[in-house]
Design a protein around this motif. Sequence first.
Motif, short mmCIF file in Angstrom:
data_model
loop_
_atom_site.label_atom_id
_atom_site.label_comp_id
_atom_site.label_asym_id
_atom_site.label_seq_id
_atom_site.Cartn_x
_atom_site.Cartn_y
_atom_site.Cartn_z
N ILE A 77 36.79 17.83 -25.35
CA ILE A 77 37.66 16.90 -24.54
C ILE A 77 37.32 18.42 -23.33
O ILE A 77 36.68 19.79 -23.51
CB ILE A 77 38.93 17.80 -25.03
CG1 ILE A 77 39.86 16.56 -25.22
CG2 ILE A 77 40.70 17.67 -23.63
CD1 ILE A 77 39.68 14.74 -24.60
N GLU A 78 37.53 18.02 -21.72
CA GLU A 78 37.51 19.59 -21.03
C GLU A 78 38.42 20.02 -20.22
O GLU A 78 39.04 18.42 -19.85
CB GLU A 78 35.90 18.46 -19.88
CG GLU A 78 35.45 19.73 -18.78
CD GLU A 78 35.08 20.17 -17.89
OE1 GLU A 78 33.92 20.88 -17.83
OE2 GLU A 78 35.12 18.73 -16.99
N VAL A 79 39.11 20.71 -20.56
CA VAL A 79 39.96 21.51 -19.82
C VAL A 79 39.53 22.84 -19.08
O VAL A 79 38.80 23.53 -19.23
CB VAL A 79 40.96 22.13 -21.17
CG1 VAL A 79 42.18 22.46 -20.32
CG2 VAL A 79 41.05 20.97 -22.06
N SER A 80 40.39 22.64 -17.83
CA SER A 80 40.53 23.22 -16.61
C SER A 80 41.99 23.46 -16.78
O SER A 80 42.94 23.28 -17.29
CB SER A 80 40.01 22.52 -15.40
OG SER A 80 38.97 22.35 -15.16
N PHE A 81 41.95 25.31 -15.97
CA PHE A 81 43.57 26.09 -16.01
C PHE A 81 43.30 26.39 -14.83
O PHE A 81 42.07 27.41 -14.17
CB PHE A 81 43.06 26.39 -17.24
CG PHE A 81 43.37 26.30 -18.88
CD1 PHE A 81 44.39 25.82 -19.49
CD2 PHE A 81 42.40 26.25 -19.30
CE1 PHE A 81 44.57 25.64 -20.59
CE2 PHE A 81 41.74 25.72 -21.30
CZ PHE A 81 43.05 25.37 -21.48
N LEU A 82 43.85 26.85 -14.31
CA LEU A 82 44.52 27.75 -13.36
C LEU A 82 45.63 28.54 -14.26
O LEU A 82 46.40 28.11 -14.51
CB LEU A 82 45.09 26.92 -12.39
CG LEU A 82 43.66 26.35 -11.47
CD1 LEU A 82 44.12 25.37 -9.91
CD2 LEU A 82 42.46 26.72 -10.57
N SER A 83 45.82 30.24 -13.11
CA SER A 83 46.66 30.33 -13.44
C SER A 83 47.75 30.67 -12.81
O SER A 83 48.08 29.63 -11.76
CB SER A 83 46.36 32.62 -12.18
OG SER A 83 45.60 32.62 -12.62
N ASP A 84 49.17 30.88 -13.26
CA ASP A 84 50.09 30.16 -12.97
C ASP A 84 51.10 31.48 -11.37
O ASP A 84 50.00 32.77 -11.49
CB ASP A 84 51.34 31.12 -14.12
CG ASP A 84 52.42 30.45 -13.34
OD1 ASP A 84 53.26 30.65 -12.35
OD2 ASP A 84 53.65 30.18 -14.46
N PRO A 85 51.11 30.65 -10.26
CA PRO A 85 51.15 31.42 -9.57
C PRO A 85 52.05 32.37 -9.46
O PRO A 85 51.61 33.49 -8.68
CB PRO A 85 51.77 30.21 -8.54
CG PRO A 85 51.44 29.30 -8.24
CD PRO A 85 51.17 29.05 -10.33
N LYS A 86 52.61 32.24 -10.35
CA LYS A 86 53.46 33.39 -10.90
C LYS A 86 53.67 34.96 -11.54
O LYS A 86 53.96 35.81 -11.42
CB LYS A 86 55.73 33.11 -11.36
CG LYS A 86 55.88 31.45 -10.41
CD LYS A 86 57.41 31.52 -10.51
CE LYS A 86 57.34 29.93 -10.40
NZ LYS A 86 57.95 28.97 -10.73
N SER A 87 52.60 34.41 -12.44
CA SER A 87 51.82 34.65 -13.24
C SER A 87 50.43 35.17 -13.52
O SER A 87 50.32 34.31 -14.52
CB SER A 87 53.13 35.12 -14.49
OG SER A 87 51.86 35.64 -15.48
#
Length: 182
Positions: A154-164
């Motif tokens: 699997i390729e998983v992309s993550f982004l920062s939570d705008p609040k943290s």
Amino acid sequence: MRTGPLLVATALLLALAGCVPTNSHPSASPSASATPVFASDAEALAAAEKAYAAYLKVSDEVANNGGKGADRFAQVVTADWLPTELSSAEKLEQSGRHQTGTTSFSRLVIQQWSQRGQVAQVVTYTCLDSTETRFLDGDNNDVTPSARQPKISIEVSFLSDPKSPRHLLVDSNEPWSGSTFC
């Protein structure tokens, strides 16, 4: 959305940029940049592992409940990825099926991570293991497809939570089209 070609093009452009001669006149120093979200690859990897474990926990809970409670995905995925999860949960609920057991992952590896402002993006590969899961129909008959691959890349992309910014949210979770590393 597949990011592979975009990532390759970006890497190529960055490599070529290193080959362009700079003028010998120093330029004005850049303005202060944002504080790094992660101090190292190890920190980014630890945040991704924590975020993916939380995502799989919610995913298993929703699947074990036959698709009900999918609103919980809002805690572990980006607003852009949420419709994908809600749609999958709705299809599961409509099928009258549910999952038993839990999924796991191993060998989470960072492909890359970057930062723009206070938003980090982390792209990883992992081996998703559904060996301990089965799908049952409304009469609790096992309807797990016999041809299902219990371990897939699997390729998983993550982004920062705008609040943290140090808290990552799943932004995509797609089968890897390249050779398996499970």
